[in-house]
Design a protein around this motif. Sequence first.
Motif, PDB file in Angstrom:
ATOM      1  N   ARG B 148      -0.845   6.785  -5.890  1.00 30.16           N
ATOM      2  CA  ARG B 148      -1.013   5.544  -6.657  1.00 30.16           C
ATOM      3  C   ARG B 148       0.098   4.561  -6.325  1.00 30.16           C
ATOM      4  O   ARG B 148       1.254   4.951  -6.164  1.00 30.16           O
ATOM      5  CB  ARG B 148      -1.018   5.855  -8.150  1.00 30.16           C
ATOM      6  CG  ARG B 148      -2.179   6.750  -8.536  1.00 30.16           C
ATOM      7  CD  ARG B 148      -2.187   7.014 -10.010  1.00 30.16           C
ATOM      8  NE  ARG B 148      -2.534   5.815 -10.767  1.00 30.16           N
ATOM      9  CZ  ARG B 148      -2.743   5.805 -12.073  1.00 30.16           C
ATOM     10  NH1 ARG B 148      -2.648   6.908 -12.745  1.00 30.16           N
ATOM     11  NH2 ARG B 148      -3.051   4.691 -12.692  1.00 30.16           N
ATOM     12  N   THR B 151      -0.500  -1.815  -5.590  1.00 33.96           N
ATOM     13  CA  THR B 151      -1.545  -2.533  -4.845  1.00 33.96           C
ATOM     14  C   THR B 151      -2.888  -1.809  -4.865  1.00 33.96           C
ATOM     15  O   THR B 151      -3.901  -2.371  -4.467  1.00 33.96           O
ATOM     16  CB  THR B 151      -1.113  -2.717  -3.386  1.00 33.96           C
ATOM     17  OG1 THR B 151      -0.693  -1.438  -2.889  1.00 33.96           O
ATOM     18  CG2 THR B 151       0.029  -3.711  -3.269  1.00 33.96           C
ATOM     19  N   GLY B 152      -2.913  -0.561  -5.316  1.00 32.08           N
ATOM     20  CA  GLY B 152      -4.166   0.181  -5.351  1.00 32.08           C
ATOM     21  C   GLY B 152      -3.927   1.660  -5.156  1.00 32.08           C
ATOM     22  O   GLY B 152      -2.791   2.115  -5.024  1.00 32.08           O
ATOM     23  N   THR B 153      -5.006   2.404  -5.144  1.00 32.50           N
ATOM     24  CA  THR B 153      -4.918   3.860  -5.009  1.00 32.50           C
ATOM     25  C   THR B 153      -5.373   4.272  -3.613  1.00 32.50           C
ATOM     26  O   THR B 153      -6.318   3.712  -3.071  1.00 32.50           O
ATOM     27  CB  THR B 153      -5.828   4.524  -6.059  1.00 32.50           C
ATOM     28  OG1 THR B 153      -5.376   4.115  -7.352  1.00 32.50           O
ATOM     29  CG2 THR B 153      -5.769   6.030  -5.975  1.00 32.50           C
ATOM     30  N   THR B 154      -4.673   5.252  -3.060  1.00 30.06           N
ATOM     31  CA  THR B 154      -5.049   5.776  -1.749  1.00 30.06           C
ATOM     32  C   THR B 154      -5.412   7.252  -1.893  1.00 30.06           C
ATOM     33  O   THR B 154      -4.667   8.010  -2.510  1.00 30.06           O
ATOM     34  CB  THR B 154      -3.884   5.621  -0.751  1.00 30.06           C
ATOM     35  OG1 THR B 154      -3.536   4.239  -0.679  1.00 30.06           O
ATOM     36  CG2 THR B 154      -4.280   6.094   0.635  1.00 30.06           C
ATOM     37  N   VAL B 213     -14.138   0.886  -2.323  1.00 32.72           N
ATOM     38  CA  VAL B 213     -13.414   1.328  -1.129  1.00 32.72           C
ATOM     39  C   VAL B 213     -13.058   0.095  -0.303  1.00 32.72           C
ATOM     40  O   VAL B 213     -13.939  -0.620   0.165  1.00 32.72           O
ATOM     41  CB  VAL B 213     -14.270   2.314  -0.303  1.00 32.72           C
ATOM     42  CG1 VAL B 213     -13.546   2.719   0.970  1.00 32.72           C
ATOM     43  CG2 VAL B 213     -14.602   3.539  -1.127  1.00 32.72           C
ATOM     44  N   SER B 215     -10.914   0.218   2.484  1.00 34.46           N
ATOM     45  CA  SER B 215     -10.934   0.618   3.895  1.00 34.46           C
ATOM     46  C   SER B 215     -10.838   2.131   3.997  1.00 34.46           C
ATOM     47  O   SER B 215     -10.416   2.802   3.054  1.00 34.46           O
ATOM     48  CB  SER B 215      -9.780  -0.034   4.664  1.00 34.46           C
ATOM     49  OG  SER B 215      -8.549   0.379   4.128  1.00 34.46           O
ATOM     50  N   SER B 216     -11.244   2.655   5.138  1.00 34.64           N
ATOM     51  CA  SER B 216     -11.125   4.085   5.401  1.00 34.64           C
ATOM     52  C   SER B 216     -10.789   4.271   6.862  1.00 34.64           C
ATOM     53  O   SER B 216     -11.283   3.529   7.711  1.00 34.64           O
ATOM     54  CB  SER B 216     -12.433   4.806   5.053  1.00 34.64           C
ATOM     55  OG  SER B 216     -13.478   4.331   5.863  1.00 34.64           O
ATOM     56  N   VAL B 226      -8.129   8.903   5.304  1.00 32.77           N
ATOM     57  CA  VAL B 226      -7.597   8.082   4.222  1.00 32.77           C
ATOM     58  C   VAL B 226      -8.661   7.126   3.701  1.00 32.77           C
ATOM     59  O   VAL B 226      -9.391   6.503   4.484  1.00 32.77           O
ATOM     60  CB  VAL B 226      -6.368   7.271   4.725  1.00 32.77           C
ATOM     61  CG1 VAL B 226      -5.834   6.378   3.618  1.00 32.77           C
ATOM     62  CG2 VAL B 226      -5.285   8.201   5.226  1.00 32.77           C
ATOM     63  N   ARG B 228      -8.759   3.882   1.085  1.00 30.86           N
ATOM     64  CA  ARG B 228      -7.975   2.987   0.237  1.00 30.86           C
ATOM     65  C   ARG B 228      -8.896   2.348  -0.791  1.00 30.86           C
ATOM     66  O   ARG B 228      -9.918   1.750  -0.435  1.00 30.86           O
ATOM     67  CB  ARG B 228      -7.283   1.922   1.081  1.00 30.86           C
ATOM     68  CG  ARG B 228      -6.166   2.514   1.934  1.00 30.86           C
ATOM     69  CD  ARG B 228      -5.385   1.470   2.650  1.00 30.86           C
ATOM     70  NE  ARG B 228      -4.761   0.529   1.739  1.00 30.86           N
ATOM     71  CZ  ARG B 228      -4.119  -0.567   2.120  1.00 30.86           C
ATOM     72  NH1 ARG B 228      -4.023  -0.848   3.395  1.00 30.86           N
ATOM     73  NH2 ARG B 228      -3.587  -1.384   1.248  1.00 30.86           N
ATOM     74  N   ALA B 230      -9.521  -0.290  -4.048  1.00 26.86           N
ATOM     75  CA  ALA B 230      -8.992  -1.558  -4.565  1.00 26.86           C
ATOM     76  C   ALA B 230      -9.888  -2.036  -5.687  1.00 26.86           C
ATOM     77  O   ALA B 230     -11.051  -1.632  -5.794  1.00 26.86           O
ATOM     78  CB  ALA B 230      -8.931  -2.595  -3.449  1.00 26.86           C
ATOM     79  N   ASP B 304      -7.529  -3.280   7.990  1.00 25.78           N
ATOM     80  CA  ASP B 304      -7.506  -4.028   6.730  1.00 25.78           C
ATOM     81  C   ASP B 304      -7.931  -5.482   6.931  1.00 25.78           C
ATOM     82  O   ASP B 304      -8.472  -6.110   6.019  1.00 25.78           O
ATOM     83  CB  ASP B 304      -6.116  -3.978   6.106  1.00 25.78           C
ATOM     84  CG  ASP B 304      -5.864  -2.662   5.383  1.00 25.78           C
ATOM     85  OD1 ASP B 304      -6.820  -1.862   5.301  1.00 25.78           O
ATOM     86  OD2 ASP B 304      -4.744  -2.431   4.917  1.00 25.78           O
TER      87      ASP B 304
END
Lengths: 183, 468
Positions: B148, B151-154, B213, B215-216, B226, B228, B230, B304
């Motif tokens: 966490r 800017t967001g959760t990954t 989501v 990005s991945s 990964v 990401r 948002a 991104d």
Amino acid sequence: MKTLRPIVAALAVLAVLAAVVALSRRRTAPAPTPAAGATPAPTPVPGRLVLFFPGDDAMLHREAREVPELPGGNPLRIRLVVEELVAGSREGYASAIPWGAVVGAVFLDREGNAYIDLSTPPPDTVAGTDGELALVYGTVNSVVANCSGVRRVQVLFGGRQVSTLGHLDLSRPLPPNPELVAP
Amino acid sequence: MVLPHVAMRAKPVLALTLLLLPLTAAAVTVTTPQGPSEVFARGDLLDVLALLRLAGAEVQFAPAAGSYNAAGAGHEVQFTPGGSLAVIDGRLTPLPGPLRVVDGHVVGSLPTAAALLGAFGWTARGTAAAPELARVGGTEQVELSVVRAPTGTTLVLRGTKQRPRVTVVPGSVMLQFAAPVALARPVAPEGGLLAGELHDDTLTLRLASGIEVASSYPLDDPPRFVLRLAKAEPVAPVVTQRVGPLVVLDPGHGGEDQGARGTGGESEKEITLAVARATAARLQAAGVTARLTREGDEEVSLTDRTALANRLQASVFLSIHVNASPARGAHGAETYYMSVDASDPQAAQAAARENASAPPDTVQLILWDLAHVANLNNSARLARGVQERLNALQGIRDRGIRQAPFVVLTGATMPSALVEVGFLSNAQEAGRLLARDTQEEIATALSEAIGEYLRSPTPVPAAPTPTP
């Protein structure tokens, strides 16, 4: 003399140990596998390579050159092609691989993909889109042009897959790009 | 009195002997399902060829290639002594450690041997002094961790080299693996992630309301995948309240990534940002909403940048760059659009074959493909327009439009192009590109080209012809 005794004793123990190891190896160790060095040297066959170097128009230009020995097998031929690219143009073109890159491992798979491991470029050596295009497609086009059966090439750096140097997608083998070759 | 004296002398000899013993061991006993077997060993290094043969693989040396080929049960592994890479079933794979030749034996560490054996459904475990060869189950254990940040959760998935296919549906994201996986521990709700359910080869992650989501992407060493996440709220108003088209401009590089450098130390990232800002201002003045992928000198990953354009449902994505070439005389502008290996006839044939035999339930795939082809055509049109406008500027050499596989254009779901407005490696051109007037001229050309593209009607892709 007294001071030499421990050393003499140690050497004696080592000699006995070495003899035991040699005997046990003969007895238990499996037979060695044939190594690369055991291959008889082939008779050199001169040949001709076509290489691609960037010109002032930033297009790739063909440059033919004679080599004293053209290897029959693709891995050795790929190695030669890349080493000739690293050596640079003899006709005044710029370098496709602008650092003294050393060719590490070369792999080929069943799909006609070649994987070529180059030593890592120093910082700022490969810059800009055209710098990357010259490096990647100078290599890809040259290897595919000279190595029958190779259809795509992936360049690795320092033994690792590199997804990009900043612009091009280098995460997979790439086919040659004829659009970048000067007419 | 004598005994202690002898003992003192014997101590270094004994220590030396004990020290050398493990280094000189010539063979170790490997436990296998068929019983114990001896293989060559030196210290922590084991004879990998012997282990592969014990696992049923046929191992051959190819003198011309200088590499070994192990094959069996439909799998194939190639490796070269001295290297730490292998081609496993056609896929290049980094090994945990290098392979070496010792006394004519190709040796590697236990993890390295395990990596090679894995291709044949075997593993090597235990210790180098007492290794065990065992069959492994086909299911990989994966672990999902949640990171966490403000800017967001990954979400980070570890434990597999597989790159799952990502499908985003409202409220959840599905990760489909090529082979079945198992979860090392249940997915706990945290930071926008509500739950996770695994069925065979598909992991479905349920997301909180308003989370999507962004990005991945996969990461290597160790292999991870990964996602990401948002918040979706800031995006929705832009799209819904937008009256006209939205353009995303991407000033190349930024932050630590300087991009190309001029002979006087000028950096590409400054020129691209200046041109992008000026282009955005002109578009806004013309009533077109424009967004930049970076507003200042900051580092933004290539994926991104595209992800932002996708999230904003942009009509156009234009990445702005300044070029460099090892040929110092190179000068001029050129525009690229995405390559899909169109120049590779075999790839095209393979795609055609796959399409011809596609079952009816792959309609979605076909529709995606049609949209992709339409985007490609429109990307070519956008690139042509940009290049024509730049050609009209005085002193810019036309280097044409081309195709190449650029990361920043990969995955863009709208017409996209990458423009190189000139060469910083050419001292004369670098001087011009640094001038404010030239940057303004380029911005005018780019904004006019985009405006013209947006005004012209978009060609509709041809309907597919049904195959008998």
